[in-house]
Design an enzyme around this catalytic site. Structure first.
Site, PDB file in Angstrom:
ATOM      1  N   TYR A 333     -38.064  25.053  71.590  1.00 57.69           N
ATOM      2  CA  TYR A 333     -38.165  24.824  73.034  1.00 57.69           C
ATOM      3  C   TYR A 333     -37.485  25.968  73.784  1.00 57.69           C
ATOM      4  CZ  TYR A 333     -38.490  21.551  77.064  1.00 57.69           C
ATOM      5  OH  TYR A 333     -38.806  20.917  78.245  1.00 57.69           O
ATOM      6  N   CYS A 334     -38.204  26.574  74.717  1.00 55.12           N
ATOM      7  CA  CYS A 334     -37.655  27.555  75.661  1.00 55.12           C
ATOM      8  C   CYS A 334     -36.919  28.681  74.920  1.00 55.12           C
ATOM      9  CB  CYS A 334     -36.744  26.847  76.667  1.00 55.12           C
ATOM     10  SG  CYS A 334     -36.286  27.863  78.089  1.00 55.12           S
TER      11      CYS A 334
END
Length: 608
Positions: A333-334
């Protein structure tokens, strides 16, 4: 307003309660002022600094603006004409006639949702006057010629912040909802609001930290981060959690999730009904999640190399030891995706094929178009940040959180100012905002490297642009199947920028575009049936993001089911479900583990 049925007069507040509240406010205000004076005396008088380069950018803008007096005069005349139209519209409304408004807020603008902004001609006049001024200021500032791109972005961004701050919704006398509450409570809302303000300054140790939620309502492991599991491995930087299966069979390949190190992993495990982790377990994945440490000054010299080796690679080693599997699926994520991409390129160079597929949630690998975050990243600002980090050994998590909040200041700053300080209400318990306030620090060396090499130099996307442990990183060498999910309203990792990075990978890439934003678009369970997502069947990504979207098909529901179909299409082999207590590794503690429970001022002791 409360009315006594016998006297038909407004009920006055309890005098003892009023006196008690005023006394408490006065005592706390006096204490805060005294402590502030002591701190300032200890620090000495320091001249104001322009660390963000805002003053210089606005001086350059004004110089360019005044150099074209004809254009400025024309803009002023346009503003006067709009005001004249507004006066005419308001006069007609006052006389009982209707007409089309001169200015209307955007549909998604929640500041003017109270009916009196439309129904009462005076508040309608105030609202439209503000919107007209805001539009003209934006137009004038945005059309100044001759500014360099960095100065232009700063001027546009901070002009928006200034305009947002001056919204009539942020002031007691010009916000109809606050005005009604003030009359109804005889001003007690403002007294309570001042109390809330003092509380937030006290908890921020002299700095205002606007409280977004009731943090006492949540506790990791009790009502957030509740999916059952065990911590089975630990380094200085991570705890590795393996979750307890809920199926009799599991997919042969375990799943490793790499969260961003700037926030805690449980954004993917907030509640049962929206937990991606719990859902993945239910789909038959043997799920492992990395939980990042909340570092103190002892970890100041941990670098990006360490986050690769002691983070992702260490987790891969541990999963192989725990399950005996030579291949795993990975998702990130990210910022965790940026780290995973770097690790994959490192592994490709080392001929290490243990990660057989990779999924990236809202991940930037090409930072050439970083969106509004780019406003905060240039040589002057990074050097100033490095100076602060050198003093402490880390970047305080709240500093980055404040930056992200500014990207949506109306929703994440000013709405809480109105609720907490003008309406005098306590913030509502909200798990997502609790997680948002529970940020983690970042080691000085690692964060400096990340800002300079990723954002400023855009070196990750360049073959050999960075090295990890002496290995040149080339994303083009990544041949494993990759799944990119981005979101159409993302302010942190703009989807068109994530698309640029997806094109660099050397293997097959499936790019999917979800609805909503950076968090809501990812934490979007199938049961909610919200937002939808776009897919494009092409095997080769088109040159531009616009071309991809033009040929894409919108699908209802959640991208989670599309991802599950993609993962199992590459390998759907099954094995008996794996319980962490039956693995090769020693159980260290129950999930969610001690690392995730550490708040900002309570970093856990690192592993020896």
């Amino acid at each position: 307003m409360a009315v006594n049925a016998e006297t038909a007069k407004p009920e006055l507040p309890d005098p003892q309660e009023v006196a008690k509240t005023y006394a408490e406010v006065a005592q706390r205000a006096s204490k805060l002022l005294h402590e502030h004076v002591k701190r300032q005396a200890a620090r000495g008088i320091s001249p104001p600094e322009d660390e963000l380069g805002i003053a210089q950018a606005f001086m350059d803008m004004m110089a360019k603006l005044l150099a074209n007096p004809y254009k400025l005069a024309q803009a002023q005349m346009n503003l006067v004409w709009d005001y004249f139209s507004l006066w005419q519209h308001s006069t007609l409304r006052f006389m009982g006639m209707s007409g089309a408004p001169v200015a209307t807020p955007a549909k998604e603008d929640k500041r003017f949702k109270d009916e009196e902004w439309q129904d009462h001609f005076l508040f309608d006049f105030i609202k439209q006057s503000y919107l007209i001024s805001a539009r003209h200021i934006h137009d004038v500032v945005g059309s100044v010629e001759g500014l360099d791109e960095i100065s232009r972005k700063k001027v546009n961004f901070f002009t928006s912040q200034y305009i947002n701050a001056l919204s009539p919704s942020n002031f007691a006398l010009t916000n109809p909802e606050v005005f009604r509450e003030t009359v109804k409570s005889h001003g007690q809302n403002l007294v309570k609001g001042l109390n809330n303000l003092l509380r937030d300054v006290e908890e921020g140790d002299g700095q205002l930290r606007v409280k977004m939620t009731d943090t006492s309502a949540f506790e990791c492991g009790k009502n957030v981060a509740t999916t059952p599991g065990k911590v089975v491995f630990q380094t200085d930087l991570i705890q590795l959690i393996q979750y307890t299966p809920t199926t009799t069979e599991a997919l042969k390949r375990p799943l490793l999730i790499v969260p961003p190190w700037i926030n805690k992993y449980y954004i993917l495990d907030l509640r049962e009904k929206n937990s991606l982790i719990r859902w993945a377990v239910e789909q038959g994945h043997t799920v492992f999640v990395m939980s990042w440490v909340n570092p103190d000054e002892k970890l100041a010299q941990k670098g990006f190399d360490d986050y690769v080796k002691e983070g992702v690679l260490a987790a891969v080693d541990a999963i192989e030891q725990q399950t005996g599997e030579k291949e795993i699926n990975a998702a990130a994520y990210c910022l965790g995706g940026t780290l995973l991409a770097t690790t994959l390129a490192y592994m490709a160079a080392k001929k290490d094929k243990r990660i057989a597929s990779a999924t990236f949630f809202t991940t930037l690998t090409d930072f050439s178009q970083p969106g509004e975050l780019g406003v905060f990243i240039d040589e002057g600002q990074v050097a100033s940040l490095e100076k602060k980090m050198a003093e402490r050994g880390y970047l305080e998590g709240t500093e980055m959180a404040n930056t992200f909040n500014m990207l949506r200041s109306n929703d994440l700053v000013w709405s809480f100012v109105v609720n907490n300080y003008l309406m005098g209400k306590d913030p509502f318990p909200f798990d997502l905002l609790y997680w948002n306030s529970d940020s983690t620090r970042m080691p000085a060396k690692m964060h400096s490297y990340y800002l300079r090499n990723m954002y400023m130099k855009n070196a990750l996307v360049q073959p050999g642009g960075i090295e990890i442990d002496g290995v040149k990183i080339d994303l083009g060498k990544i041949k494993v199947p990759c799944y990119f999910i981005s979101t159409i309203e993302d302010h942190i990792a703009p989807w068109k920028s994530t698309y640029l990075g997806a094109k660099v990978f050397g293997g097959p890439v499936r790019f999917v575009l979800g609805g909503s934003g950076h968090i809501a678009g990812i934490v979007n369970p199938p049961s909610a049936n919200k937002y939808g997502y776009w897919t494009n069947p092409t095997k080769t990504l088109p040159e531009s993001a616009e071309d991809w979207l033009a040929a894409a098909t919108q699908n209802p529901g959640s991208w989670w089911t599309d991802w599950q179909a993609w993962v199992t299409a590459h390998d759907d082999a099954k094995v008996p479900a794996r319980d962490p207590i039956n693995g090769k590794l020693k159980i260290l503690e129950d999930a969610p583990g001690s690392f995730v429970k550490a708040r900002l001022d309570k970093a856990p002791k690192t592993a020896s």
